[in-house]
Design a protein around this motif. Structure first.
Motif, PDB file in Angstrom:
ATOM      1  N   ALA A 191       0.872  -1.142   0.035  1.00  0.00           N
ATOM      2  CA  ALA A 191       0.020  -0.044   0.331  1.00  0.00           C
ATOM      3  C   ALA A 191       1.015   1.719   0.158  1.00  0.00           C
ATOM      4  CB  ALA A 191      -1.199  -0.079   1.208  1.00  0.00           C
ATOM      5  N   HIS A 192       1.980   1.059   0.567  1.00  0.00           N
ATOM      6  CA  HIS A 192       2.719   2.431   0.631  1.00  0.00           C
ATOM      7  C   HIS A 192       4.256   1.752   0.109  1.00  0.00           C
ATOM      8  CE1 HIS A 192      -0.384   4.373   2.809  1.00  0.00           C
ATOM      9  NE2 HIS A 192      -0.409   3.083   3.646  1.00  0.00           N
ATOM     10  N   ALA A 193       4.744   2.992  -0.003  1.00  0.00           N
ATOM     11  CA  ALA A 193       6.076   3.190  -0.712  1.00  0.00           C
ATOM     12  C   ALA A 193       7.168   2.702   0.832  1.00  0.00           C
ATOM     13  CB  ALA A 193       6.542   4.756  -1.125  1.00  0.00           C
ATOM     14  N   SER A 194       7.985   1.860   0.715  1.00  0.00           N
ATOM     15  CA  SER A 194       8.986   1.701   1.744  1.00  0.00           C
ATOM     16  C   SER A 194      10.159   2.096   1.932  1.00  0.00           C
ATOM     17  CB  SER A 194       9.809   0.560   2.023  1.00  0.00           C
ATOM     18  OG  SER A 194      10.157  -0.094   2.534  1.00  0.00           O
ATOM     19  N   THR A 195      10.294   3.061   3.351  1.00  0.00           N
ATOM     20  CA  THR A 195      11.538   3.661   3.479  1.00  0.00           C
ATOM     21  C   THR A 195      12.691   3.391   4.216  1.00  0.00           C
ATOM     22  OG1 THR A 195      11.421   4.438   5.951  1.00  0.00           O
ATOM     23  CG2 THR A 195      10.306   6.283   4.639  1.00  0.00           C
ATOM     24  N   LYS A 196      12.487   2.428   3.902  1.00  0.00           N
ATOM     25  CA  LYS A 196      13.490   0.683   4.998  1.00  0.00           C
ATOM     26  C   LYS A 196      14.151   0.187   3.650  1.00  0.00           C
ATOM     27  CE  LYS A 196      12.186   1.243   9.118  1.00  0.00           C
ATOM     28  NZ  LYS A 196      11.742  -0.190  10.626  1.00  0.00           N
ATOM     29  N   VAL A 197      12.773  -0.486   2.638  1.00  0.00           N
ATOM     30  CA  VAL A 197      13.520  -1.716   1.110  1.00  0.00           C
ATOM     31  C   VAL A 197      13.828  -0.281   0.116  1.00  0.00           C
ATOM     32  CG1 VAL A 197      13.787  -3.735   0.112  1.00  0.00           C
ATOM     33  CG2 VAL A 197      12.532  -3.043   2.589  1.00  0.00           C
ATOM     34  N   VAL A 198      15.035  -0.320  -0.451  1.00  0.00           N
ATOM     35  CA  VAL A 198      15.291  -0.347  -2.013  1.00  0.00           C
ATOM     36  C   VAL A 198      14.212  -0.607  -2.704  1.00  0.00           C
ATOM     37  CG1 VAL A 198      16.500   0.717  -2.783  1.00  0.00           C
ATOM     38  CG2 VAL A 198      17.033   0.381  -0.998  1.00  0.00           C
ATOM     39  N   ASP A 199      12.899  -0.258  -3.472  1.00  0.00           N
ATOM     40  CA  ASP A 199      12.399  -1.134  -4.148  1.00  0.00           C
ATOM     41  C   ASP A 199      12.915  -0.732  -4.988  1.00  0.00           C
ATOM     42  OD1 ASP A 199      10.914  -2.306  -2.004  1.00  0.00           O
ATOM     43  OD2 ASP A 199       9.307  -0.325  -2.394  1.00  0.00           O
ATOM     44  N   VAL A 200      13.013   0.404  -5.610  1.00  0.00           N
ATOM     45  CA  VAL A 200      13.864   1.069  -6.884  1.00  0.00           C
ATOM     46  C   VAL A 200      14.374   2.426  -6.100  1.00  0.00           C
ATOM     47  CG1 VAL A 200      11.248   2.066  -7.262  1.00  0.00           C
ATOM     48  CG2 VAL A 200      12.654   2.368  -9.393  1.00  0.00           C
ATOM     49  N   ALA A 201      15.406   2.622  -7.165  1.00  0.00           N
ATOM     50  CA  ALA A 201      16.647   3.750  -6.520  1.00  0.00           C
ATOM     51  C   ALA A 201      16.330   5.047  -7.562  1.00  0.00           C
ATOM     52  CB  ALA A 201      17.725   3.240  -6.789  1.00  0.00           C
ATOM     53  N   GLU A 202      15.847   4.644  -9.061  1.00  0.00           N
ATOM     54  CA  GLU A 202      16.186   5.609  -9.421  1.00  0.00           C
ATOM     55  C   GLU A 202      15.141   5.063 -11.614  1.00  0.00           C
ATOM     56  OE1 GLU A 202      20.390   7.423  -9.647  1.00  0.00           O
ATOM     57  OE2 GLU A 202      20.025   5.755 -11.259  1.00  0.00           O
ATOM     58  N   LEU A 203      14.458   6.591 -11.955  1.00  0.00           N
ATOM     59  CA  LEU A 203      13.684   6.217 -13.023  1.00  0.00           C
ATOM     60  C   LEU A 203      14.353   6.828 -13.896  1.00  0.00           C
ATOM     61  CD1 LEU A 203       9.866   6.336 -13.498  1.00  0.00           C
ATOM     62  CD2 LEU A 203      11.810   7.923 -14.781  1.00  0.00           C
ATOM     63  N   ALA A 204      15.010   5.923 -15.317  1.00  0.00           N
ATOM     64  CA  ALA A 204      15.382   6.614 -16.362  1.00  0.00           C
ATOM     65  C   ALA A 204      14.623   6.616 -17.637  1.00  0.00           C
ATOM     66  CB  ALA A 204      16.651   5.937 -16.221  1.00  0.00           C
ATOM     67  N   VAL A 205      15.089   7.548 -17.857  1.00  0.00           N
ATOM     68  CA  VAL A 205      13.957   8.282 -19.234  1.00  0.00           C
ATOM     69  C   VAL A 205      15.453   8.649 -20.704  1.00  0.00           C
ATOM     70  CG1 VAL A 205      12.339   9.249 -20.732  1.00  0.00           C
ATOM     71  CG2 VAL A 205      12.097   9.262 -18.155  1.00  0.00           C
ATOM     72  N   TYR A 206      15.021   7.342 -21.730  1.00  0.00           N
ATOM     73  CA  TYR A 206      15.798   6.829 -22.981  1.00  0.00           C
ATOM     74  C   TYR A 206      16.405   8.506 -23.747  1.00  0.00           C
ATOM     75  CZ  TYR A 206      18.804   5.062 -26.998  1.00  0.00           C
ATOM     76  OH  TYR A 206      19.298   4.730 -28.141  1.00  0.00           O
ATOM     77  N   ARG A 207      16.735   8.573 -23.756  1.00  0.00           N
ATOM     78  CA  ARG A 207      17.422   9.880 -24.886  1.00  0.00           C
ATOM     79  C   ARG A 207      16.637  11.361 -23.951  1.00  0.00           C
ATOM     80  NH1 ARG A 207      21.141   9.939 -27.907  1.00  0.00           N
ATOM     81  NH2 ARG A 207      20.331  11.513 -29.581  1.00  0.00           N
ATOM     82  N   GLY A 208      16.388  11.227 -22.832  1.00  0.00           N
ATOM     83  CA  GLY A 208      15.137  12.376 -21.970  1.00  0.00           C
ATOM     84  C   GLY A 208      14.204  12.411 -22.663  1.00  0.00           C
ATOM     85  N   VAL A 209      13.740  14.017 -21.758  1.00  0.00           N
ATOM     86  CA  VAL A 209      11.887  14.306 -21.943  1.00  0.00           C
ATOM     87  C   VAL A 209      12.214  15.752 -22.298  1.00  0.00           C
ATOM     88  CG1 VAL A 209      10.118  15.141 -20.254  1.00  0.00           C
ATOM     89  CG2 VAL A 209      12.272  12.989 -19.849  1.00  0.00           C
ATOM     90  N   ARG A 210      12.015  15.556 -24.262  1.00  0.00           N
ATOM     91  CA  ARG A 210      11.723  17.254 -24.841  1.00  0.00           C
ATOM     92  C   ARG A 210      10.479  17.755 -24.414  1.00  0.00           C
ATOM     93  NH1 ARG A 210      15.869  17.254 -28.827  1.00  0.00           N
ATOM     94  NH2 ARG A 210      16.846  15.178 -29.392  1.00  0.00           N
ATOM     95  N   ASP A 211      10.010  17.180 -23.960  1.00  0.00           N
ATOM     96  CA  ASP A 211       8.330  17.978 -23.993  1.00  0.00           C
ATOM     97  C   ASP A 211       8.132  18.253 -22.469  1.00  0.00           C
ATOM     98  OD1 ASP A 211       7.867  15.343 -23.116  1.00  0.00           O
ATOM     99  OD2 ASP A 211       5.871  14.607 -23.741  1.00  0.00           O
ATOM    100  N   ILE A 212       9.287  18.478 -21.572  1.00  0.00           N
ATOM    101  CA  ILE A 212       9.398  18.777 -20.018  1.00  0.00           C
ATOM    102  C   ILE A 212       8.704  19.744 -19.240  1.00  0.00           C
ATOM    103  CG2 ILE A 212      11.513  20.373 -20.342  1.00  0.00           C
ATOM    104  CD1 ILE A 212      11.559  17.292 -17.555  1.00  0.00           C
TER     105      ILE A 212
END
Length: 232
Positions: A191-212
């Motif tokens: 139900a909630h994001a964990s502060t103790k377990v590393v589920d996902v460290a980073e989100l990456a977008v290939y080549r970037g976000v042109r419509d930022i």
């Protein structure tokens, strides 16, 4: 700013979990970078050097396949100045030891093909407080996860690795399989994001976000966690 995609185009279940657990994403850019980012988009380093006219071959390889001990400024007669951030948090021998199926040059190439976001605010705060960053001001972008995922899901990857960090005795194993699509990533359904377990460290977008501009919620100038100025 912050335009939301049509809610009729629903995300798959795993994307919904990601959005529910991490409603905001955080990206740290160089101080003063927002006008250029707003104009050109949030480009990966490889896309940026191409747009800024860095010659292919050795000039590009010097930026894209090696560790950057200092930030690099690129100048363009029409586009102005672009800053490519340093990689001081990477210790080269530690990185080499952590890589499972890649040479360091290949890892740097992978990083430079992507732009990265933190999903937890504490990771943003830790970076801004780190020795290599705390004395300087930075441009911090806060994005709406729902908006970004709806627009760029096919180009989004997740990783459990802090990709820009590799120090003695603290480098996480990494390699070709470090980046996974949202669908492939083994994300929990709690139900909630964990502060103790590393589920996902980073989100990456290939080549970037042109419509930022379509996904930004806030753009702030910050130093060591303190907001100095707000642009959006």
């Amino acid at each position: 700013m912050g335009v939301r995609p049509d809610p009729r185009y629903a995300c798959p279940v795993l994307s919904k979990d990601l959005i529910r657990l991490y409603p905001e994403l955080y990206h740290v850019a160089a101080d003063g970078a927002w006008p250029s980012i707003e104009r050109h988009g949030l480009l990966s380093t490889s896309a940026l050097v191409t747009r800024w006219g860095v010659r292919q071959g050795a000039p590009q390889a010097a930026i894209l396949t090696k560790r950057r001990g200092e930030s690099i400024e690129l100048e363009h007669p029409d586009y102005g100045t672009a800053v490519i951030r340093h990689q001081k948090a990477i210790h080269e021998s530690s990185l080499a030891a952590a890589l499972e199926d890649l040479a360091p040059s290949e890892w740097y190439t992978m990083l430079n093909d992507r732009v990265f976001f933190f999903l937890q605010k504490r990771r943003l705060e830790e970076l801004l407080a780190a020795r290599s960053y705390r004395d300087d001001a930075h441009t911090v972008l806060t994005l709406d996860t729902f908006s970004l995922v709806n627009a760029h899901e096919d180009d989004i990857e997740l990783t459990t690795v802090n990709t820009g960090f590799a120090q003695r005795f603290s480098a996480e194993p990494r390699g070709r399989d470090s980046f996974r699509s949202i669908e492939e990533f083994a994300h929990p359904t709690r139900a909630h994001a964990s502060t103790k377990v590393v589920d996902v460290a980073e989100l990456a977008v290939y080549r970037g976000v042109r419509d930022i501009r379509e996904h930004v919620k806030r753009v702030e100038r910050m130093r060591d966690g303190t907001v100095l100025e707000r642009f959006v």
